[in-house]
Design a protein around this motif. Structure first.
Motif, short mmCIF file in Angstrom:
data_model
loop_
_atom_site.label_atom_id
_atom_site.label_comp_id
_atom_site.label_asym_id
_atom_site.label_seq_id
_atom_site.Cartn_x
_atom_site.Cartn_y
_atom_site.Cartn_z
N SER A 229 0.94 -1.19 -0.01
CA SER A 229 -0.04 0.01 -0.03
C SER A 229 1.05 1.11 -0.07
N ALA A 230 0.34 2.40 -0.62
CA ALA A 230 1.18 3.46 -0.60
C ALA A 230 1.51 4.12 0.63
N GLU A 231 0.58 4.04 1.78
CA GLU A 231 0.61 4.28 2.96
C GLU A 231 1.80 3.71 3.70
N PHE A 232 2.06 2.24 3.30
CA PHE A 232 2.90 1.68 4.19
C PHE A 232 4.44 2.04 3.52
N PRO A 234 5.67 4.22 0.63
CA PRO A 234 5.48 5.05 -0.65
C PRO A 234 6.59 5.29 -1.39
N LEU A 444 -3.74 -0.12 9.68
CA LEU A 444 -3.43 0.10 8.13
C LEU A 444 -3.85 -1.24 7.10
N ASN A 447 -7.18 -2.93 7.60
CA ASN A 447 -8.43 -2.05 6.99
C ASN A 447 -8.86 -2.65 6.02
N MET A 450 -9.71 -0.08 3.18
CA MET A 450 -8.51 0.24 2.34
C MET A 450 -8.02 -0.96 1.20
N CYS A 454 -7.76 -0.48 -2.75
CA CYS A 454 -6.75 -0.75 -3.93
C CYS A 454 -7.13 -1.84 -4.82
#
Length: 473
Positions: A229-232, A234, A444, A447, A450, A454
């Motif tokens: 994920s982009a949150e983990f 980036p 995260l 979720n 989320m 994706c």
């Protein structure tokens, strides 16, 4: 194909538990978005691993493919866990290539609506993009490895042994590539580099290396999905797009839900029910690593020396003689009441989701990391093979976990170091930082909205590509 219509997606996982399970989980999430999925498998793997919920039965078709007889391959070997040694993996590749390529060719020739709109492939199916293109069908390569790992291994050309970033000797795996634009410790150590070079980059008896398979799949696919994920991560995802020169989409982490049947482990769950919240260490080392007696003895003594309650998913050592337990003499008597040794298959997601489990001693496989962090469990990492050393560096530099040190020459590890790492993460002064990180990451990794978003983004890219390139392949 109209961009508003549903798609028929064919999915080809490699024959390993850690590949079949996430492919199946992604297939369910794709089906829940209203698309049809055909998932390739083998009869034994379907029986062992694939459970399709009744409400998705009309959307997911599991096609069982019998493997051909291949010299040296055990008769019932349909996944890497069935192989008595790693040197038989090339023979499983040969069987996979012959059976799965033939079945894909058949399905590509089916008239609409049987013909797929997309083929989603694992690293081993290097023949799939060209076969699909002959029938005007695009391919997406799905990386079940983190963005940090695929960045470390570099562009497709290098994986295939060509160009500036081809690794031709193990030492090249111990340094961070110069295309990584930020400081990082994500690289192999000496022994890891030597083992990974042999397992991943050196050609094997199937006629090519795993790295070549990876590279060819990446080079000839139209899209790349990364299980991340982009949150983990980036910064790593940003680098991948430049390396591959094609759309790269994080498809989410999609941890499996903790709904497994408990099998014969009711007593273990009852034991967990009686332990204090977040006090127990769950220890498990995946389906790929084939641990020796010496390694398992060290793990046993480390768990014992930690003084912590633990539940261990134990698998027999590869070098055990018939009748040997694989455990130190008197071990189970000494830890009676404080520790449990569970043999055979265990319901890992159920154990990790139990509120008494607070720590996870793991081999640092990406599947297990995702399953642990999705449940807010603190990690102690003991990397053994493949991408695991890279995962361990990645998480440790993010201050998410502690890594157990290993001897760089022979790979051995000491019980005292296992015990120290477990205590540092779970009970010693300052351990709260790991608990706080785990709680944040559970939001995260676990979720569902989320993760589903994706998947929707991935499917949207596939639909958009099909609309723009109809008939162009």
């Amino acid at each position: 194909m109209d961009a508003r219509s549903s798609m028929h997606v064919v999915m080809l996982p490699w024959l390993a538990f850690g590949h079949i399970l996430p492919f199946t989980e992604l297939a369910k999430r794709i089906a829940r978005q209203g698309h049809r999925v055909t998932l390739f498998s083998t009869p034994r793997n379907t029986r062992r691993l694939i459970r399709i919920p009744p409400e998705l039965a009309e959307h997911i078709r599991v096609v069982d493919i019998a493997l051909p007889r291949v010299e040296r391959l055990p008769e019932d070997a349909e996944a890497s866990i069935d192989l008595p040694s790693d040197d038989l993996r090339p023979h499983l590749h040969v069987a996979y290539d012959a059976a799965f390529a033939g079945k894909l060719s058949e399905i590509l020739q089916e008239p609409y609506p049987g013909k797929p709109d997309w083929v989603v492939i694992d690293y081993a199916a290097h023949w799939a993009p060209a076969a699909a293109a002959r029938h005007g069908v695009p391919c997406a390569f799905l990386s079940l490895f983190s963005a940090a790992v695929v960045v470390f291994y570099g562009p497709a050309e290098g994986l295939m042994g060509r160009g500036r970033y081809a690794r031709v000797k193990p030492e090249q795996l111990t340094v961070v590539p110069d295309y990584v634009p930020f400081p990082t410790t994500v690289a192999y150590r000496g022994l890891e580099a030597r083992e990974s070079f042999t397992l991943v980059l050196a050609p094997d008896e199937s006629g090519m290396s795993d790295g070549y398979r990876f590279g060819k799949c990446i080079a000839e696919s139209q899209l790349v999905g990364i299980r991340s994920s982009a949150e983990f991560e980036p910064e790593w995802l940003q680098v991948v797009g430049g390396l591959y020169q094609k759309p790269v989409i994080p498809v989410g982490l999609f941890p499996p839900p903790p709904t497994q049947d408990i099998g014969g482990h009711k007593a273990a769950l009852q034991w967990l029910d009686g332990q204090p919240r977040r006090s127990v260490v769950y220890a498990a080392f995946g389906s790929e690593a084939k641990l020796t007696s010496a390694q398992l003895q060290a793990i046993a003594l480390g768990l014992e020396a930690s003084g912590l309650p633990f539940l261990w998913a134990f698998r027999q050592p590869v070098d055990a003689n018939e009748g040997e337990s694989g455990l130190p003499e008197g071990f189970e008597e000494r830890i009676d009441g404080r520790g449990l040794v569970c043999r055979g298959w265990v319901p890992q997601t159920r154990f990790l989701a139990h509120e008494s489990v607070g720590g996870f001693l793991t081999h640092a496989g990406w599947n297990s990391i995702i399953e642990g962090l999705a449940r807010g469990v603190r990690l102690v990492l003991l990397p053994l093979v493949f991408d695991q050393g890279l995962n361990a560096r990645h998480l440790t530099e993010k201050k998410i976990s502690v890594e157990v040190p290993r001897d760089d020459e022979d790979g051995s590890f000491a019980p005292k170091d296992i015990a120290a790492a477990l205590r540092k993460v779970l009970v010693e002064e300052g351990c709260e930082v790991f608990g706080d990180k785990a709680e944040v990451l559970a939001v995260l990794f676990g979720n569902d909205e989320m993760n589903d978003q994706c998947v929707r983004d991935f499917l949207k890219c596939m639909l958009e590509y099909s609309r723009q390139h109809q008939g162009a392949l």
